[in-house]
Design a protein around this motif. Structure first.
Motif, PDB file in Angstrom:
ATOM      1  N   GLN A 158      45.131  43.153  32.752  1.00 62.03           N
ATOM      2  CA  GLN A 158      44.126  42.636  33.673  1.00 62.03           C
ATOM      3  C   GLN A 158      43.778  41.184  33.362  1.00 62.03           C
ATOM      4  N   LEU A 159      43.629  40.873  32.097  1.00 62.39           N
ATOM      5  CA  LEU A 159      43.265  39.509  31.709  1.00 62.39           C
ATOM      6  C   LEU A 159      44.391  38.528  32.007  1.00 62.39           C
ATOM      7  N   ALA A 160      45.638  38.974  31.854  1.00 59.75           N
ATOM      8  CA  ALA A 160      46.768  38.099  32.158  1.00 59.75           C
ATOM      9  C   ALA A 160      46.811  37.771  33.647  1.00 59.75           C
ATOM     10  N   ILE A 161      46.505  38.766  34.490  1.00 62.76           N
ATOM     11  CA  ILE A 161      46.494  38.533  35.935  1.00 62.76           C
ATOM     12  C   ILE A 161      45.353  37.598  36.312  1.00 62.76           C
ATOM     13  N   LEU A 162      44.158  37.849  35.765  1.00 65.87           N
ATOM     14  CA  LEU A 162      43.002  37.018  36.089  1.00 65.87           C
ATOM     15  C   LEU A 162      43.218  35.568  35.662  1.00 65.87           C
ATOM     16  N   SER A 163      43.916  35.367  34.561  1.00 69.87           N
ATOM     17  CA  SER A 163      44.106  34.004  34.062  1.00 69.87           C
ATOM     18  C   SER A 163      45.014  33.174  34.954  1.00 69.87           C
ATOM     19  N   THR A 164      45.746  33.814  35.875  1.00 71.57           N
ATOM     20  CA  THR A 164      46.616  33.047  36.768  1.00 71.57           C
ATOM     21  C   THR A 164      45.817  32.241  37.783  1.00 71.57           C
ATOM     22  N   PHE A 165      44.579  32.656  38.088  1.00 69.11           N
ATOM     23  CA  PHE A 165      43.776  31.897  39.057  1.00 69.11           C
ATOM     24  C   PHE A 165      42.339  31.670  38.572  1.00 69.11           C
ATOM     25  N   THR A 166      42.074  31.916  37.302  1.00 71.79           N
ATOM     26  CA  THR A 166      40.729  31.777  36.746  1.00 71.79           C
ATOM     27  C   THR A 166      40.789  30.966  35.453  1.00 71.79           C
ATOM     28  N   GLU A 167      39.785  30.110  35.254  1.00 69.25           N
ATOM     29  CA  GLU A 167      39.639  29.403  33.983  1.00 69.25           C
ATOM     30  C   GLU A 167      38.830  30.298  33.048  1.00 69.25           C
ATOM     31  N   MET A 168      39.517  30.969  32.126  1.00 67.25           N
ATOM     32  CA  MET A 168      38.837  31.869  31.196  1.00 67.25           C
ATOM     33  C   MET A 168      38.160  31.039  30.098  1.00 67.25           C
ATOM     34  N   THR A 169      36.859  31.269  29.905  1.00 69.50           N
ATOM     35  CA  THR A 169      36.082  30.464  28.955  1.00 69.50           C
ATOM     36  C   THR A 169      35.655  31.236  27.714  1.00 69.50           C
ATOM     37  N   TYR A 170      35.301  32.511  27.865  1.00 67.40           N
ATOM     38  CA  TYR A 170      34.870  33.327  26.725  1.00 67.40           C
ATOM     39  C   TYR A 170      35.602  34.664  26.761  1.00 67.40           C
ATOM     40  N   ARG A 171      35.855  35.197  25.585  1.00 69.64           N
ATOM     41  CA  ARG A 171      36.470  36.513  25.499  1.00 69.64           C
ATOM     42  C   ARG A 171      35.866  37.284  24.342  1.00 69.64           C
ATOM     43  N   PHE A 172      35.340  38.475  24.663  1.00 68.31           N
ATOM     44  CA  PHE A 172      34.750  39.362  23.665  1.00 68.31           C
ATOM     45  C   PHE A 172      35.573  40.650  23.613  1.00 68.31           C
ATOM     46  N   ASN A 173      35.127  41.612  22.844  1.00 73.09           N
ATOM     47  CA  ASN A 173      35.904  42.842  22.666  1.00 73.09           C
ATOM     48  C   ASN A 173      36.111  43.587  23.975  1.00 73.09           C
ATOM     49  N   ASP A 174      35.067  43.704  24.774  1.00 75.39           N
ATOM     50  CA  ASP A 174      35.160  44.501  25.998  1.00 75.39           C
ATOM     51  C   ASP A 174      34.742  43.727  27.242  1.00 75.39           C
ATOM     52  N   MET A 175      34.633  42.407  27.123  1.00 71.69           N
ATOM     53  CA  MET A 175      34.211  41.617  28.277  1.00 71.69           C
ATOM     54  C   MET A 175      34.702  40.183  28.135  1.00 71.69           C
ATOM     55  N   SER A 176      35.171  39.611  29.245  1.00 69.31           N
ATOM     56  CA  SER A 176      35.609  38.222  29.272  1.00 69.31           C
ATOM     57  C   SER A 176      34.921  37.506  30.421  1.00 69.31           C
ATOM     58  N   VAL A 177      34.722  36.195  30.246  1.00 70.96           N
ATOM     59  CA  VAL A 177      34.015  35.382  31.231  1.00 70.96           C
ATOM     60  C   VAL A 177      34.905  34.220  31.641  1.00 70.96           C
ATOM     61  N   GLY A 178      34.904  33.920  32.926  1.00 74.95           N
ATOM     62  CA  GLY A 178      35.694  32.803  33.421  1.00 74.95           C
ATOM     63  C   GLY A 178      35.059  32.176  34.646  1.00 74.95           C
ATOM     64  N   MET A 179      35.702  31.142  35.176  1.00 68.02           N
ATOM     65  CA  MET A 179      35.216  30.449  36.367  1.00 68.02           C
ATOM     66  C   MET A 179      36.354  30.309  37.371  1.00 68.02           C
ATOM     67  N   LEU A 180      36.026  30.579  38.625  1.00 66.67           N
ATOM     68  CA  LEU A 180      36.959  30.303  39.714  1.00 66.67           C
ATOM     69  C   LEU A 180      36.748  28.855  40.133  1.00 66.67           C
ATOM     70  N   THR A 181      37.675  28.000  39.799  1.00 63.83           N
ATOM     71  CA  THR A 181      37.552  26.588  40.105  1.00 63.83           C
ATOM     72  C   THR A 181      38.630  26.158  41.097  1.00 63.83           C
ATOM     73  N   ARG A 182      38.429  24.976  41.652  1.00 65.74           N
ATOM     74  CA  ARG A 182      39.415  24.431  42.586  1.00 65.74           C
ATOM     75  C   ARG A 182      40.762  24.254  41.898  1.00 65.74           C
ATOM     76  N   GLU A 183      40.733  23.776  40.658  1.00 68.01           N
ATOM     77  CA  GLU A 183      41.969  23.530  39.930  1.00 68.01           C
ATOM     78  C   GLU A 183      42.688  24.835  39.594  1.00 68.01           C
ATOM     79  N   SER A 184      41.926  25.845  39.155  1.00 66.53           N
ATOM     80  CA  SER A 184      42.565  27.105  38.764  1.00 66.53           C
ATOM     81  C   SER A 184      43.166  27.825  39.961  1.00 66.53           C
ATOM     82  N   VAL A 185      42.459  27.805  41.094  1.00 63.85           N
ATOM     83  CA  VAL A 185      42.977  28.458  42.294  1.00 63.85           C
ATOM     84  C   VAL A 185      44.185  27.690  42.840  1.00 63.85           C
ATOM     85  N   ARG A 186      44.107  26.367  42.841  1.00 65.09           N
ATOM     86  CA  ARG A 186      45.231  25.564  43.337  1.00 65.09           C
ATOM     87  C   ARG A 186      46.463  25.750  42.456  1.00 65.09           C
TER      88      ARG A 186
END
Length: 457
Positions: free
Chosen positions: A317-345
């Motif tokens: 799941q995290l590998a798929i999300l990282s294709t269009f999301t800027e992942m900023t934090y990662r914990f044991n059971d939760m990760s945080v990211g941002m949908l940005t213009r650059e990441s989506v493009r």
């Protein structure tokens, strides 16, 4: 009917259209196949078949203001109907005799009976209560290998699966296997689309090897027809027939690897249906758009400020999300990211579409988002619209190869070239002040020939 049904054909029917006519005719002779094909057709195509079978023509009150050509074209391409010069119907077509006979037999017999599979009654000790969990683990192994084709993940899938992904251009390379753009697009599909895509690629591989797939398709359809709404996964077993040939047994083993069926031990001589089989029991178009599946294991929350929370530790799941999301934090059971213009493009540049990103976020939405916003508003509308706008930004310019002509010797020469290009439909742009003419790449040779023939005049 969804918009997808009006404009598209499901993957299974599209695949049938590519088969030889003789192969489709042999499928029509099997009641299970004819019944399943009917189930996969769009509702309007089903209505045409029903009325032509039971009434001989279409009722006038139901045929007004309906564009029948679209649905007739689909049925004709499948050879289910053919023109009938003797018919006086508004739609002068007749049903293929084999399809009509098989369909009527199936309707009167029932889906379970025409499947032809023998069911075995089990006692409580032989029932498998965790079939769903084991099936999901099997399918996750395949997706994990595609997303992260490491040496460890390669060992968890068969050589057939690895060869299939390579033949379908989902992966590239021999020693160092990497996922391709097409592979990423596959990961973003809905579970139903993924399963059907995989199955069809398997049959394409069989055809490429020179094998006849009619009996394989028939066996698959027989299994799928047993997945009725009332069945309990792990509580019903079916017999592994001794008269199945080698390739049919190979397909059964492959379905076991996919998690579509569960076999505890081959020597037991039985197999169980799993919840994943329901993905093949329906068209993927029926789960697209507004009919997104409400899965209880969704983990993604997207806020209106484009911040994304993924309550999962799954590398897939995290590998798929990282294709269009800027992942900023990662914990044991939760990760945080941002949908940005650059990441989506960045995702758009490798062939992933905005619709695929939006569909993935909605399909994997957290249960609380589904409970409060429903299947559409579980992803904020502002976020979905912005993703589409970022995609539209890349469509402002349409690049084409072309030829430009300049430094004409006279006005007559310039206007002659411009007018000729305009008449031929190859003119892309012209400027009378600067005396510039731009034509298409294909039109360059025509302009050269015209210029040589008319230069003196």
């Amino acid at each position: 009917m969804s918009e997808g049904e009006e404009n598209e054909t499901c993957l299974f029917l599209s695949f049938l259209q590519t088969l030889e006519k003789s192969a489709r005719k042999r499928l029509f002779e099997k009641p299970s196949c004819a019944f399943f094909i009917f189930r996969m057709l769009p509702p309007m195509s089903q209505q045409i078949i029903v009325q032509l079978i039971w009434k001989g023509n279409l009722q006038p009150e139901t045929s007004e203001n309906i564009d029948w050509d679209r649905w007739i074209k689909l049925l004709s391409s499948l050879d289910i109907i053919q023109p009938d010069d003797e018919s006086t119907s508004k739609i002068p077509y007749s049903i293929d005799f084999s399809f009509r006979r098989s369909y009527l037999f199936a309707v009167m017999s029932g889906s379970c009976r025409i499947s032809g599979l023998k069911q075995q009654i089990l006692d409580e000790k032989r029932k498998q209560k965790e079939v769903g969990k084991k099936a999901s683990e099997r399918w996750d192994c395949i997706l994990r290998y595609l997303a992260l084709p490491t040496e460890q993940n390669q060992k968890s899938v068969s050589a057939t699966t690895r060869h299939l992904f390579s033949a379908a251009k989902f992966t590239s390379g021999d020693a160092n296997i990497e996922i391709t753009t097409v592979g990423f697009q596959f990961l973003l599909l809905s579970p139903v689309q993924q399963m059907w895509t995989y199955i069809i690629e398997y049959f394409k591989l069989e055809i490429a090897n020179g094998h006849d797939i009619v009996d394989l398709l028939d066996l698959l359809i027989q299994i799928v027809l047993c997945a009725n709404k009332g069945y309990e996964p792990g509580h019903e077993a079916f017999v592994l027939e001794n008269d199945w040939d080698e390739r049919q047994n190979e397909m059964i083993a492959h379905l076991r690897e996919l998690g579509v069926i569960f076999i505890r031990k081959t020597k037991d001589g039985i197999f169980f249906l799993t919840p994943l089989l329901s993905h093949l029991a329906t068209s993927e178009l029926s789960t697209a758009g507004n009919s997104i599946e409400k899965t209880s294991n969704g983990s993604v929350i997207v806020e209106t400020n484009f911040r994304l929370y993924a309550y999962t530790s799954s590398p897939l799941q995290l590998a798929i999300l990282s294709t269009f999301t800027e992942m900023t934090y990662r914990f044991n059971d939760m990760s945080v990211g941002m949908l940005t213009r650059e990441s989506v493009r960045r995702a758009l540049q490798v062939g992933i579409t905005a619709a695929q990103i939006i569909s993935f976020l909605r399909t994997n939405a957290h249960p609380q988002c589904l409970a409060t916003g429903g299947t559409l508003n579980c992803l904020p509308i502002t976020v979905a619209d912005q993703i589409r706008l970022w995609e539209d930004e890349r469509k402002r310019m349409d690049l084409k190869d072309a030829y430009m002509y300049s430094t004409f010797e006279s006005d007559d020469e310039y206007f002659g070239v411009r007018n000729f290009a305009q008449q031929e439909g190859i003119l892309l742009w012209a400027n009378n002040d600067q005396k510039l003419v731009i034509v298409t790449e294909d039109g360059h040779e025509r302009v050269k020939q015209w210029y040589k023939a008319n230069r003196k005049s």
